[in-house]
Design an enzyme around this catalytic site. Structure first.
Site, mmCIF file in Angstrom:
data_model
loop_
_atom_site.group_PDB
_atom_site.id
_atom_site.type_symbol
_atom_site.label_atom_id
_atom_site.label_comp_id
_atom_site.label_asym_id
_atom_site.label_seq_id
_atom_site.Cartn_x
_atom_site.Cartn_y
_atom_site.Cartn_z
ATOM 1 N N HIS A 1 0.820 -0.972 -0.016
ATOM 2 C CA HIS A 1 0.285 -0.019 -0.283
ATOM 3 C C HIS A 1 0.984 1.207 -0.369
ATOM 4 O O HIS A 1 0.186 2.440 -0.353
ATOM 5 C CB HIS A 1 -1.066 0.060 1.131
ATOM 6 C CG HIS A 1 -1.751 0.667 1.385
ATOM 7 N ND1 HIS A 1 -1.737 1.387 -0.281
ATOM 8 C CD2 HIS A 1 -3.482 0.652 1.722
ATOM 9 C CE1 HIS A 1 -3.986 2.373 -0.202
ATOM 10 N NE2 HIS A 1 -4.238 1.314 0.839
ATOM 11 N N ASP B 1 -2.353 2.130 -4.548
ATOM 12 C CA ASP B 1 -3.483 2.597 -4.221
ATOM 13 C C ASP B 1 -4.732 1.443 -4.885
ATOM 14 O O ASP B 1 -4.779 0.875 -5.284
ATOM 15 C CB ASP B 1 -3.957 3.952 -5.138
ATOM 16 C CG ASP B 1 -3.653 4.857 -4.586
ATOM 17 O OD1 ASP B 1 -2.509 4.575 -2.994
ATOM 18 O OD2 ASP B 1 -3.658 5.857 -4.878
#
Length: 473
Positions: A442, A446
């Site tokens: 992450h 995204d």
């Protein structure tokens, strides 16, 4: 033929010197053999310049870049397919490579014998554990026969005899840690210990001949030679019903890598499910003709690799990785496929997936999988992937959260196919369904990119005609 050989030698020398000056650790992920002039020249020869019969199957190996020492291993594999004395030529190239860069040779030989040393086993590997002697002291071995096996934290390496002969002395015992370049065993060339066969004496014909001699007594202490198993140190804990077994180097390395992925990345997993009906029907209809034409079976993995390749090119962040303060994007797709072996999980790499057909992928998967399970996979074939696919469904896994194969930024988890009720056009129907899991870093990717990528795979698998026609809708 001689002109081709001189050209190859000059080309290898030029590329080896140039590669030696590179920052190999940084460029190992970006070297592309398919763009190398040696590969293009050989591909041209095979295409119609009259040299295809000389090169043979070398192009298949050359099409896959092999991490940081691409030119050297390209030369080794090429020579193995030239139809000459492969062992001798390969050893000459190894010595030639050592003379260029000062690498200590793994063979100190004379006219009567040789002392074989622990060979180079990879750029970052300096030692290993001697797990078994397949040929012991006083035993004979043929040229290129496996004498012993050394386990590293990544692969198991076979140490082979340079020529036929007899093992005179061994310098290490099973379970010892051996350093690269140290003496391993001494052998004498030429002499082979073979049991002497008694030649029967012809008996005169007629009745005057005496009774036949008694049969020779059976040889003493004759036992069939068995392949030693890897050394595992076991500590007896008495009557507690427990036992302690030392972890192998590979298992320890796997454990370190898994914990490192948790420490340095921010892993998040997103899920989806895919209807496998269309792909199953396609495989059922064409599997026989596919195998007849290409000599390999049509599986589901090739479709998922092609679908992932499309998604990776559309979402470049999923194919990228973080290097310090930079993001490194790749314009190629090299997919690692997780393979379970007796010694642990390995991830050989299928390189250049964007240029491969379904048949090419299936053949490569079968070849890499077989060699991985027989400990014949090389370290270079497991380095440099950009994305990983793991299929826990072969073991019956319904759903999982796969762990990243760092420095990669994403991994796709496939699972078992099960008939489940789903809603289609307002009705409940039974369809073969599979859960998909995408774990991603992450820090770089995204949720929008991750979900879009996974849905793209779902769309292509549910309608594989899109893959074949290369269309979006």
């Amino acid at each position: 033929g001689m002109g081709m050989g001189r050209w190859l030698r000059k080309t290898l020398e030029r590329t080896l010197r140039r590669a030696h000056k590179m920052d190999l650790a940084r460029r190992a992920m970006t070297i592309r053999a398919v763009r190398h002039p040696l590969y293009r020249a050989i591909r041209g020869c095979q295409a119609g310049m009259g040299m295809g019969n000389v090169i043979g199957g070398g192009v298949r190996v050359l099409a896959s870049p092999v991490a940081s020492r691409v030119p050297y291993f390209m030369g080794v594999e090429l020579i193995r397919h030239l139809g000459v004395n492969a062992t001798r030529r390969t050893r000459e190239l190894q010595i030639y490579h050592a003379s260029l860069y000062g690498t200590k040779r793994a063979l100190s030989s004379g006219s009567e014998g040789a002392t074989v040393q622990v060979p180079q086993m990879g750029e970052s590997i300096t030692e290993g554990t001697l797990v078994s002697w397949l040929v012991g002291k006083g035993k004979s071995v043929e040229e290129d026969g496996v004498v012993c096996q050394i386990e590293t934290d990544k692969i198991t390496v076979d140490v082979r005899a340079p020529r036929s002969g007899v093992i005179e002395e061994v310098m290490a015992s099973e379970g010892d840690t051996v350093q690269v370049g140290t003496d391993l065993f001494r052998m004498r060339f030429g002499a082979v210990n073979e049991p002497q066969r008694e030649v029967p004496t012809p008996q005169p014909s007629g009745e005057e001949g005496g009774p036949p001699p008694p049969p020779p007594p059976p040889p003493e202490n004759t036992k069939p030679q068995q392949t030693p198993e890897p050394i595992q140190k076991t500590i007896d804990l008495g009557a507690s019903g427990e036992r302690r077994v030392q972890m192998t180097r590979m298992r320890r390395r796997i454990a370190e890598r898994l914990k490192e992925a948790q420490y340095v990345t921010c892993m998040l997993t997103t899920f989806n499910e895919v209807d496998m009906s269309s792909l199953i029907d396609l495989r059922r209809e064409y599997k026989d003709s596919f195998e007849k034409k290409h000599g390999t079976k049509l599986g589901f993995m090739s479709a998922f690799i092609k679908a992932a390749t499309v998604g990776l090119r559309e979402q470049p962040e999923v194919n990228a990785f973080i290097d310090g303060g930079d993001v490194v994007y790749r314009d190629y797709v090299d997919i690692s496929v997780a393979v379970s072996t007796a010694t642990g999980l390995v991830v050989p790499v299928i390189r250049g997936c964007e240029n491969m057909s379904f048949a090419d992928i299936e053949k490569t998967i079968n070849s890499l999988g077989q060699r991985a399970r027989t400990n014949q996979i090389t370290l270079e074939e497991m380095q440099g992937g950009t994305f990983t696919i793991s299929n826990g469904g072969v073991f019956g896994s319904l759903m999982s959260t796969p762990i990243l194969n760092i420095p990669q930024s994403a991994i796709l988890g496939m699972h078992i196919i099960q008939d489940r009720p789903v809603a289609r056009d307002g009705e409940v129907v039974i369809r073969p369904m599979m859960y998909l899991a995408l774990t991603y870093d992450h820090r770089l990717i995204d949720g929008r990119e991750a979900v879009t990528f996974l849905r793209r795979i779902k769309t292509l698998i549910e309608d594989p005609r899109r893959l074949l026609l290369d269309i979006d809708s």
